[in-house]
Design a protein around this motif. Structure first.
Motif, PDB file in Angstrom:
ATOM      1  N   PRO A  57       0.802  -1.232   0.000  1.00 40.83           N
ATOM      2  CA  PRO A  57       0.000   0.000   0.000  1.00 40.83           C
ATOM      3  C   PRO A  57       0.827   1.270   0.000  1.00 40.83           C
ATOM      4  O   PRO A  57       0.419   2.266  -0.602  1.00 40.83           O
ATOM      5  CB  PRO A  57      -0.806  -0.126   1.294  1.00 40.83           C
ATOM      6  CG  PRO A  57      -0.894  -1.595   1.551  1.00 40.83           C
ATOM      7  CD  PRO A  57       0.423  -2.141   1.086  1.00 40.83           C
ATOM      8  N   GLU A  58       1.976   1.246   0.614  1.00 37.77           N
ATOM      9  CA  GLU A  58       2.778   2.455   0.674  1.00 37.77           C
ATOM     10  C   GLU A  58       3.215   2.903  -0.724  1.00 37.77           C
ATOM     11  O   GLU A  58       3.523   4.070  -0.937  1.00 37.77           O
ATOM     12  CB  GLU A  58       3.996   2.239   1.579  1.00 37.77           C
ATOM     13  CG  GLU A  58       3.656   2.196   3.074  1.00 37.77           C
ATOM     14  CD  GLU A  58       2.992   0.892   3.518  1.00 37.77           C
ATOM     15  OE1 GLU A  58       2.987  -0.082   2.734  1.00 37.77           O
ATOM     16  OE2 GLU A  58       2.463   0.837   4.642  1.00 37.77           O
ATOM     17  N   ARG A  88      -1.049   2.260  -3.340  1.00 35.44           N
ATOM     18  CA  ARG A  88      -2.340   2.405  -2.670  1.00 35.44           C
ATOM     19  C   ARG A  88      -3.507   2.600  -3.638  1.00 35.44           C
ATOM     20  O   ARG A  88      -4.520   1.925  -3.539  1.00 35.44           O
ATOM     21  CB  ARG A  88      -2.282   3.568  -1.680  1.00 35.44           C
ATOM     22  CG  ARG A  88      -3.583   3.806  -0.921  1.00 35.44           C
ATOM     23  CD  ARG A  88      -3.385   4.774   0.221  1.00 35.44           C
ATOM     24  NE  ARG A  88      -2.647   4.164   1.312  1.00 35.44           N
ATOM     25  CZ  ARG A  88      -1.424   4.516   1.704  1.00 35.44           C
ATOM     26  NH1 ARG A  88      -0.772   5.486   1.081  1.00 35.44           N
ATOM     27  NH2 ARG A  88      -0.859   3.913   2.724  1.00 35.44           N
ATOM     28  N   GLU A  89      -3.326   3.494  -4.590  1.00 35.41           N
ATOM     29  CA  GLU A  89      -4.474   3.827  -5.452  1.00 35.41           C
ATOM     30  C   GLU A  89      -4.886   2.656  -6.335  1.00 35.41           C
ATOM     31  O   GLU A  89      -6.075   2.426  -6.548  1.00 35.41           O
ATOM     32  CB  GLU A  89      -4.173   5.073  -6.286  1.00 35.41           C
ATOM     33  CG  GLU A  89      -3.985   6.334  -5.437  1.00 35.41           C
ATOM     34  CD  GLU A  89      -5.049   6.488  -4.353  1.00 35.41           C
ATOM     35  OE1 GLU A  89      -6.250   6.323  -4.646  1.00 35.41           O
ATOM     36  OE2 GLU A  89      -4.684   6.740  -3.172  1.00 35.41           O
ATOM     37  N   ARG A 115      -7.094   0.029  -4.238  1.00 37.01           N
ATOM     38  CA  ARG A 115      -8.490   0.356  -3.928  1.00 37.01           C
ATOM     39  C   ARG A 115      -9.420  -0.301  -4.936  1.00 37.01           C
ATOM     40  O   ARG A 115      -9.273  -0.118  -6.150  1.00 37.01           O
ATOM     41  CB  ARG A 115      -8.717   1.859  -3.985  1.00 37.01           C
ATOM     42  CG  ARG A 115      -8.031   2.634  -2.895  1.00 37.01           C
ATOM     43  CD  ARG A 115      -8.530   4.080  -2.884  1.00 37.01           C
ATOM     44  NE  ARG A 115      -7.533   4.994  -2.319  1.00 37.01           N
ATOM     45  CZ  ARG A 115      -7.323   5.157  -1.003  1.00 37.01           C
ATOM     46  NH1 ARG A 115      -8.047   4.479  -0.136  1.00 37.01           N
ATOM     47  NH2 ARG A 115      -6.411   6.013  -0.579  1.00 37.01           N
ATOM     48  N   GLU A 140       1.945   8.043   6.128  1.00 39.45           N
ATOM     49  CA  GLU A 140       1.786   6.598   6.318  1.00 39.45           C
ATOM     50  C   GLU A 140       1.550   6.259   7.788  1.00 39.45           C
ATOM     51  O   GLU A 140       2.326   6.653   8.651  1.00 39.45           O
ATOM     52  CB  GLU A 140       3.030   5.853   5.821  1.00 39.45           C
ATOM     53  CG  GLU A 140       3.214   5.901   4.327  1.00 39.45           C
ATOM     54  CD  GLU A 140       2.031   5.268   3.583  1.00 39.45           C
ATOM     55  OE1 GLU A 140       1.352   4.407   4.164  1.00 39.45           O
ATOM     56  OE2 GLU A 140       1.802   5.652   2.423  1.00 39.45           O
ATOM     57  N   GLN A 165      -4.412  -4.945   5.616  1.00 41.32           N
ATOM     58  CA  GLN A 165      -4.319  -3.568   5.130  1.00 41.32           C
ATOM     59  C   GLN A 165      -4.860  -3.497   3.693  1.00 41.32           C
ATOM     60  O   GLN A 165      -5.639  -2.589   3.353  1.00 41.32           O
ATOM     61  CB  GLN A 165      -2.838  -3.150   5.189  1.00 41.32           C
ATOM     62  CG  GLN A 165      -2.564  -1.668   5.059  1.00 41.32           C
ATOM     63  CD  GLN A 165      -1.056  -1.357   5.157  1.00 41.32           C
ATOM     64  OE1 GLN A 165      -0.253  -2.225   5.510  1.00 41.32           O
ATOM     65  NE2 GLN A 165      -0.692  -0.127   4.850  1.00 41.32           N
ATOM     66  N   ASN A 166      -4.516  -4.476   2.882  1.00 43.04           N
ATOM     67  CA  ASN A 166      -5.019  -4.538   1.511  1.00 43.04           C
ATOM     68  C   ASN A 166      -6.534  -4.776   1.473  1.00 43.04           C
ATOM     69  O   ASN A 166      -7.242  -4.193   0.650  1.00 43.04           O
ATOM     70  CB  ASN A 166      -4.297  -5.651   0.737  1.00 43.04           C
ATOM     71  CG  ASN A 166      -2.887  -5.227   0.336  1.00 43.04           C
ATOM     72  OD1 ASN A 166      -2.669  -4.077  -0.046  1.00 43.04           O
ATOM     73  ND2 ASN A 166      -1.940  -6.141   0.439  1.00 43.04           N
ATOM     74  N   LEU A 204      -8.202  -1.512   2.071  1.00 43.04           N
ATOM     75  CA  LEU A 204      -8.160  -0.658   0.881  1.00 43.04           C
ATOM     76  C   LEU A 204      -9.123  -1.157  -0.189  1.00 43.04           C
ATOM     77  O   LEU A 204      -9.858  -0.383  -0.802  1.00 43.04           O
ATOM     78  CB  LEU A 204      -6.738  -0.612   0.314  1.00 43.04           C
ATOM     79  CG  LEU A 204      -5.751   0.254   1.106  1.00 43.04           C
ATOM     80  CD1 LEU A 204      -4.330  -0.001   0.620  1.00 43.04           C
ATOM     81  CD2 LEU A 204      -6.114   1.736   0.962  1.00 43.04           C
ATOM     82  N   GLU A 262      -7.947   2.383   6.445  1.00 39.21           N
ATOM     83  CA  GLU A 262      -6.834   1.470   6.156  1.00 39.21           C
ATOM     84  C   GLU A 262      -6.274   0.769   7.395  1.00 39.21           C
ATOM     85  O   GLU A 262      -5.729  -0.329   7.306  1.00 39.21           O
ATOM     86  CB  GLU A 262      -5.722   2.264   5.457  1.00 39.21           C
ATOM     87  CG  GLU A 262      -4.612   1.406   4.906  1.00 39.21           C
ATOM     88  CD  GLU A 262      -3.661   2.211   4.032  1.00 39.21           C
ATOM     89  OE1 GLU A 262      -4.073   3.285   3.544  1.00 39.21           O
ATOM     90  OE2 GLU A 262      -2.514   1.781   3.841  1.00 39.21           O
TER      91      GLU A 262
END
Lengths: 347, 347, 347, 347
Positions: B133-134, B137-138, B141, B271, B326-327, B330, B336
């Protein structure tokens, strides 16, 4: 809105563990934390694992400053230090949750015998409640002074109290052979807790002299309705956390393990943190690492007449800071499991 | 109302860790969990630490049964097994969060080279997103197929990507000397992971051959804008969890450590899980045990011209099941950090 | 008849290890052992593992008393303390085997730079021999002042010296990523060496500042025929003994691993304690636990151009007390392996 | 000239430990070593710590080949396998030192009860001697079939036998709460011995069912002159080596700890490997790591009436391969301590 709380003794392992647990507690916020040695530093400078949850600056201990900041105070101080500050906190109207040994024993004489120092606030001993919720829940609700049990006593009293109380086992000759992770010795460096010394160096310590004996005997004597003694032997494990207590008791009657399990199951039927394991399953300290659980197994050896009761806890959670949080919840009238729902960490 | 989720591969350490993390996730409930070997048993029979949170009965793996039960599926399967089941799950409309290596590499040829088996679903490689994600991230989603990074690559890519991208370090000659707790080897018994063998037996393994090399090179090549190689050497620590990666890189320009730190601080300013440590502070694996954090330090050795970038993660959390969660957050449009706010467990 | 020997600094780990090794040495008997803190107690009161071999009563340190008792003296003292007593021992005609850092560096200025204290016996630096028998055997024979190498330098110099000397690797850019068991930190308690802190808490320490750097550079510069630097990074393992050093070097020429192995095999063809491992085999610290061996592997990664040289030693044996005994044997003209033939202890 | 010896079962930990110990034994040379799984490989390929002392090529097990090669045979085989081969070795005139359980019990019925398999060589049970030199030295001298005691029984019988024999403690109700390093479980991988599982996961196992119970009862019944039972509970420590047994016994008479110590001191006055510790000193497993010693402490708790007898041994040395070597020396008429003089390894 969150209630402010203060922690006196924030640099020891129980202080650090309170920080961890309370960081996820929805009803409180730690606003004051004291450490003589590290005053002026942020908490996470000495406990990096707290990360962003540890940005509070530590203060030198001041009871009035703590009481000014918060009406709920955890004392995670060494014994003796605790009883020097608790009276003032009570005067200030605080709810005091004490993790030290100072208010656990009902008798000042017994305290003096085991701790080799006179009690300086004996007038508080009667009003303090022994903070073992599974036994004294109703007395804890709304209490102002709660003395959280020692780690070893928790691991021995929880499994044996109902058995003694019900007359299922003999009150005489109880043996508690206990093994603890080394975090129980605290964070002060000493040769005995060095990795090099312990890594392949299991040993017993304080044989026949450990102070927690008095607590075990006080609670189990109450269960028995008469004075009894407990043969308690602590050992130091080459691991960080966890207590496993192997208790040897003599059953009264035919010694049916399943009956003993059933008795424990009924005694703890509604308990959120106590599990009685089925026949053939024995607990490991890793079952409860980081969690507030107590796991208990019962085995009967008809060949020798000994019944075995084995329990595990995490010494820093159910054995101290978790149980303290459980007591906080009871004292404040919150759901008892608040902040303590996390699952154990394994491996 | 909670969303049902399925976990394929519930008996490995990453499956057990998903159970732990998701037990405290407010938006999901695990309703299906598979294990070939333990089908028919409750989850907590093989993972006692799950306690009451582990009462679900394990099933033999069946992609359609999983899809019937849940539209979110975690694949915590071995590589090869994963790619045999993921296409069907996608056909069934599931959101798939894959913890295996099967969809991490963009090139089927590179996969075949390192994993020594042809890829059987190469058509999915383009659509799978690399679940870091770092960096991505986009793209994550709303995604349907998310390939969670390997543990070692996470520990190397997070600290180095921004430095390579910014041209602050040379793309050639990067060394990642990595040390991992043994839980990274999984729960299948083998001589190499026995306590007797490892307790005083630190060693390197798979020297020059570890498959995670390909992932590191793929991500850092993207950052560099050209193909680069990474010299990655894994070592096995006598501890359960944690990865510490000591990376040696050549700065471009005068090699100012504080400038490199600042570059990382800006890259990760928002973050929730990445911390850049101040000068003079180096991380320990215990800083993030049980938590989803990444901690990074930078040191410059002007005498030798080498810059040191050290990172720590928990291989089972940020290195697998935590990052997978975390994924999930998202992909589903949730906050998150949901389910990942817990503080690390220490000691 | 056995030769009397004295040990100054008998309470540290290197002192205790000398006691263990010399107990089985047929030509010597320890007749004097000093400890400031434990003077008056028997050695086995602080080192129970010595058992009946540890009945000697410890003395407060007195150089003349030591010289009166023995003409062979081991100094297992902290640096600075050692150089305050060695001159007197030499005046008294003793053969001095020094385990401290005080006489390892040839340059008093370099000593002062790294140890941050002036050298008080610089006149002895030229005559002291660096006690690495594999490189300086002939100078050690009959010597009166032998400076035993540090543990990390031993693990780095032995594998790299012949490669540098032969021009097989570049002298610039050498990296030594080293991992040590915690006994290397000595027996003085500190928070950093507690089991609770280290058990799951692997970390780097003294990054870029460890004093052993100077020793590595001195020896390898000699091999290169010009000044070079070494990037040395020490890490602390959650185990008691053992050092594993992962060295990254750039080959000159095509970088043939087997050629490098052969070069090392020839350099150490007659060495009783050095083993060059075959291709595909990497050493573990447990291979040499309690023994005086050095094990070395070489791997070449043609993809990245880096050659890997990995070595293991026991930090308390080949890294200190075992090597000191090897030097004793050489100094006295005895068979070099005397007292050091024991096989490693595993598991 | 050295006597040739054979080792059947060279790949287990007791086989590897025999290799270590016998490498320094001046009177023997291992000329034959068997391993089904690793036949054809050199011993040091599976035990790198043996180094140059492990160059012997392993053979598939063949009793006649062993007997052809050597007249002294160590059987480090699993129980059942051992009794299938020992009769042939005796026919061939070999001196057999058996480390398995097959010839320890005098009664074939008791063997069958605990080992759940019929004994196939019951005719040998009467002639086999129980190889605990401290009790049966004279019978061991010159013997052809020596059954080495189990590790746990050694740790319990040595401290308690003289006390039972002398009538100093009650024969009923003896408790042996024992804790062992995990090497006692052997070198076969299983989930229970993985570092990840054990590192923070202390537990009891085989509660009430461990086969070593029978041995303890056989020896102590002999001491008592009548049948007694022992409550034996084994626990698994997160360390490689060492057994610590905490025994709870009821004194007869006033229970004077010093009198009990004196009784033990006299019983073992001439023993090279047994030490009775003074009041206030308790042993640690690290005291005897790698050595053949037994250390015993006695404490009396007058409050509860329980006497504590604590002992430590190294399970692989005095608990198996060291004791086997001691028996070899007795059987062959050599000095009993030959090859066993090494000091324990600490830390």
């Amino acid at each position: 809105m969150k209630q402010p709380v203060a922690i006196l003794g924030a640099s020891g392992y129980t202080g650090g563990e309170l920080a961890r647990i309370l960081a996820n507690h929805p009803h409180v916020e730690v606003v004051y934390a004291s450490s003589e040695r590290f005053a002026g530093k942020p908490w996470n400078a000495i406990y990096p694992h707290l990360g962003r949850a540890g940005s509070l600056i530590l203060s030198a201990m001041d009871a009035d400053a703590a009481a000014d900041a918060a009406q709920i105070v955890f004392c995670a101080l060494p014994h003796k230090t605790s009883m020097s500050v608790v009276p003032r906190l009570l005067e200030r109207g605080c709810t005091v949750i004490d993790l030290s040994a100072d208010f656990r024993l009902k008798s000042a004489a017994t305290y003096e015998e085991w701790y080799e120092t006179p009690h300086i606030a004996p007038q508080l001993l009667a009003e303090a409640v022994y903070g073992l919720p599974e036994l004294y829940r109703e007395q804890i609700r709304g209490q102002k002074l709660i003395a959280c049990p020692g780690c070893y006593p928790t691991s021995v009293i929880v499994p044996l109290y109902p058995l003694v109380k019900a007359g299922a086992i003999e009150a005489e000759g109880i043996i508690a052979d206990c093994k603890s992770g080394v975090s129980g010795a605290g964070r002060s460096p000493s040769q005995g807790v060095m990795l090099s010394e312990l890594n392949e160096g299991f040993k017993a310590y304080k044989v026949g002299k450990h102070r927690h004996t008095a607590e075990m005997e006080q609670a189990l004597s109450e269960a028995a309705g008469r004075e009894l003694t407990v043969r308690f032997t602590p050992h130091l494990l080459p691991q960080s956390r966890g207590i496993l207590s192997t208790c040897y008791v003599k059953p009264i009657g035919e010694g049916d393990a399943e009956a003993a399990r059933e008795l424990l199951r009924q005694a703890y039927a509604d308990e959120p943190f106590v599990d009685i394991l089925p026949a053939g399953v024995n607990p490991a300290t890793s079952d409860v690492r980081g969690a507030n659980g107590v796991r208990i197994s019962v085995d009967m050896d008809h060949r020798t007449g000994w019944m075995l009761v084995i329990s595990v806890i995490d010494n820093l959670v159910k054995g101290s800071s978790g149980q303290a949080t459980q007591n906080l919840n009871l004292a404040m009238g919150w759901e008892e499991t608040t902040g303590l729902e996390t699952v154990a960490l394994f491996p």
